[in-house]
Motif scaffolding. Sequence first.
Motif, mmCIF file in Angstrom:
data_model
loop_
_atom_site.group_PDB
_atom_site.id
_atom_site.type_symbol
_atom_site.label_atom_id
_atom_site.label_comp_id
_atom_site.label_asym_id
_atom_site.label_seq_id
_atom_site.Cartn_x
_atom_site.Cartn_y
_atom_site.Cartn_z
ATOM 1 N N GLY A 8 103.380 45.790 -14.684
ATOM 2 C CA GLY A 8 103.650 47.168 -14.313
ATOM 3 C C GLY A 8 103.154 47.579 -12.942
ATOM 4 N N GLY A 9 102.460 46.687 -12.263
ATOM 5 C CA GLY A 9 101.990 47.014 -10.931
ATOM 6 C C GLY A 9 103.134 47.077 -9.932
ATOM 7 N N GLY A 10 102.827 47.551 -8.728
ATOM 8 C CA GLY A 10 103.841 47.637 -7.696
ATOM 9 C C GLY A 10 103.378 48.495 -6.541
ATOM 10 N N LEU A 11 104.332 48.828 -5.695
ATOM 11 C CA LEU A 11 104.074 49.664 -4.521
ATOM 12 C C LEU A 11 104.581 51.070 -4.808
ATOM 13 C CD1 LEU A 11 103.347 50.061 -1.517
ATOM 14 C CD2 LEU A 11 105.657 49.256 -0.968
ATOM 15 N N VAL A 12 103.731 52.051 -4.552
ATOM 16 C CA VAL A 12 104.094 53.436 -4.811
ATOM 17 C C VAL A 12 103.490 54.314 -3.728
ATOM 18 C CG1 VAL A 12 102.106 53.844 -6.327
ATOM 19 C CG2 VAL A 12 104.185 55.217 -6.613
ATOM 20 N N GLN A 13 104.130 55.416 -3.446
ATOM 21 C CA GLN A 13 103.590 56.353 -2.457
ATOM 22 C C GLN A 13 102.496 57.205 -3.092
ATOM 23 O OE1 GLN A 13 106.980 58.557 -0.912
ATOM 24 N NE2 GLN A 13 107.068 57.191 0.856
ATOM 25 N N ALA A 14 101.610 57.695 -2.255
ATOM 26 C CA ALA A 14 100.564 58.595 -2.727
ATOM 27 C C ALA A 14 101.194 59.776 -3.467
ATOM 28 C CB ALA A 14 99.725 59.083 -1.561
ATOM 29 N N SER A 109 80.986 47.925 -17.818
ATOM 30 C CA SER A 109 80.404 46.670 -17.332
ATOM 31 C C SER A 109 81.336 45.509 -17.640
ATOM 32 C CB SER A 109 79.056 46.413 -17.984
ATOM 33 O OG SER A 109 78.606 45.110 -17.663
ATOM 34 N N LEU A 110 81.732 44.799 -16.610
ATOM 35 C CA LEU A 110 82.643 43.678 -16.840
ATOM 36 C C LEU A 110 82.000 42.604 -17.702
ATOM 37 C CD1 LEU A 110 81.900 41.065 -14.781
ATOM 38 C CD2 LEU A 110 82.587 42.741 -13.085
ATOM 39 N N TYR A 111 80.689 42.575 -17.795
ATOM 40 C CA TYR A 111 80.007 41.560 -18.597
ATOM 41 C C TYR A 111 80.149 41.832 -20.092
ATOM 42 C CZ TYR A 111 78.156 40.474 -14.036
ATOM 43 O OH TYR A 111 78.059 40.163 -12.709
ATOM 44 N N GLU A 112 80.638 43.016 -20.447
ATOM 45 C CA GLU A 112 80.912 43.333 -21.842
ATOM 46 C C GLU A 112 82.115 42.560 -22.382
ATOM 47 O OE1 GLU A 112 78.274 45.582 -23.804
ATOM 48 O OE2 GLU A 112 80.313 45.527 -24.583
ATOM 49 N N TYR A 113 82.991 42.140 -21.493
ATOM 50 C CA TYR A 113 84.307 41.641 -21.888
ATOM 51 C C TYR A 113 84.356 40.122 -21.860
ATOM 52 C CZ TYR A 113 85.350 46.510 -21.419
ATOM 53 O OH TYR A 113 85.317 47.873 -21.575
ATOM 54 N N GLU A 114 84.963 39.585 -22.899
ATOM 55 C CA GLU A 114 84.987 38.131 -23.039
ATOM 56 C C GLU A 114 86.274 37.514 -22.498
ATOM 57 O OE1 GLU A 114 84.262 36.883 -27.011
ATOM 58 O OE2 GLU A 114 84.279 34.731 -26.517
ATOM 59 N N TYR A 115 87.362 38.228 -22.632
ATOM 60 C CA TYR A 115 88.655 37.679 -22.228
ATOM 61 C C TYR A 115 89.295 38.596 -21.186
ATOM 62 C CZ TYR A 115 87.998 35.027 -26.496
ATOM 63 O OH TYR A 115 87.480 34.217 -27.465
ATOM 64 N N TRP A 116 90.033 37.970 -20.258
ATOM 65 C CA TRP A 116 90.654 38.697 -19.157
ATOM 66 C C TRP A 116 92.077 38.226 -18.935
ATOM 67 C CZ3 TRP A 116 88.225 42.734 -16.886
ATOM 68 C CH2 TRP A 116 86.840 42.829 -17.077
ATOM 69 N N GLY A 117 92.902 39.154 -18.442
ATOM 70 C CA GLY A 117 94.226 38.774 -17.999
ATOM 71 C C GLY A 117 94.191 38.316 -16.544
ATOM 72 N N GLN A 118 95.379 38.038 -15.990
ATOM 73 C CA GLN A 118 95.472 37.495 -14.637
ATOM 74 C C GLN A 118 95.551 38.584 -13.571
ATOM 75 O OE1 GLN A 118 98.031 37.990 -16.579
ATOM 76 N NE2 GLN A 118 99.497 38.972 -15.205
ATOM 77 N N GLY A 119 95.790 39.826 -14.005
ATOM 78 C CA GLY A 119 95.822 40.946 -13.073
ATOM 79 C C GLY A 119 97.218 41.317 -12.620
ATOM 80 N N THR A 120 97.362 42.576 -12.224
ATOM 81 C CA THR A 120 98.610 43.071 -11.645
ATOM 82 C C THR A 120 98.243 43.949 -10.459
ATOM 83 O OG1 THR A 120 100.713 44.216 -12.129
ATOM 84 C CG2 THR A 120 98.747 45.097 -13.191
ATOM 85 N N ARG A 121 98.970 43.768 -9.360
ATOM 86 C CA ARG A 121 98.590 44.430 -8.112
ATOM 87 C C ARG A 121 99.222 45.805 -8.015
ATOM 88 N NH1 ARG A 121 96.280 42.483 -3.686
ATOM 89 N NH2 ARG A 121 96.531 40.357 -4.513
ATOM 90 N N VAL A 122 98.407 46.772 -7.642
ATOM 91 C CA VAL A 122 98.858 48.145 -7.382
ATOM 92 C C VAL A 122 98.555 48.489 -5.932
ATOM 93 C CG1 VAL A 122 98.486 50.580 -7.927
ATOM 94 C CG2 VAL A 122 98.549 48.892 -9.771
ATOM 95 N N THR A 123 99.580 48.913 -5.213
ATOM 96 C CA THR A 123 99.411 49.322 -3.825
ATOM 97 C C THR A 123 99.931 50.747 -3.675
ATOM 98 O OG1 THR A 123 99.712 47.043 -3.068
ATOM 99 C CG2 THR A 123 99.914 48.782 -1.417
ATOM 100 N N VAL A 124 99.072 51.625 -3.191
ATOM 101 C CA VAL A 124 99.438 53.019 -2.986
ATOM 102 C C VAL A 124 99.451 53.297 -1.490
ATOM 103 C CG1 VAL A 124 98.938 55.416 -3.555
ATOM 104 C CG2 VAL A 124 98.333 53.603 -5.174
ATOM 105 N N SER A 125 100.609 53.642 -0.988
ATOM 106 C CA SER A 125 100.737 53.899 0.449
ATOM 107 C C SER A 125 100.516 55.380 0.739
ATOM 108 C CB SER A 125 102.111 53.467 0.944
ATOM 109 O OG SER A 125 103.124 54.231 0.300
ATOM 110 N N SER A 126 99.987 55.648 1.920
ATOM 111 C CA SER A 126 99.697 57.046 2.294
ATOM 112 C C SER A 126 100.874 57.691 2.997
ATOM 113 C CB SER A 126 98.462 57.094 3.199
ATOM 114 O OG SER A 126 98.671 56.289 4.328
#
Length: 126
Positions: A8-14, A109-126
């Motif tokens: 669901g990540g992507g490029l979006v305007q402010a 705290s990220l140390y609370e979590y045992e499993y993680w996904g690979q991430g999705t990039r969000v870019t907000v342009s001004s």
Amino acid sequence: EVQLVESGGGLVQAGGSLRLSCAASGFTFDDYAIGWFRQAPGKEREGVSCIDSSDGSTYYADSVKGRFTISSDNAKNTVYLQMNSLKPEDTAVYYCGEDQPLDGSSWYSLYEYEYWGQGTRVTVSS
């Protein structure tokens, strides 16, 4: 095997909106805590929001309160992060993590979590 897949990540305007999804598998999706974190370039990973299925509690970082909403669809084994009124400072890679049981006082705290996904990039342009 626990797997988390963000999308669901992507490029979006402010001022715009995005909805992130965290699809989970490999564990019982009626007893979970899923947290959303983000990491901007050169910065540490920080907690954004969390939902705990054990009591329905939700948590938010001060920086996103009133703009972001976390929710879940147990039928789809998916947790969502609706992000409205996005700002350039929201630009980051967003990750979801799984933890159970959750210590609500340290949900951020990220140390609370045992499993993680690979991430999705969000870019907000001004």
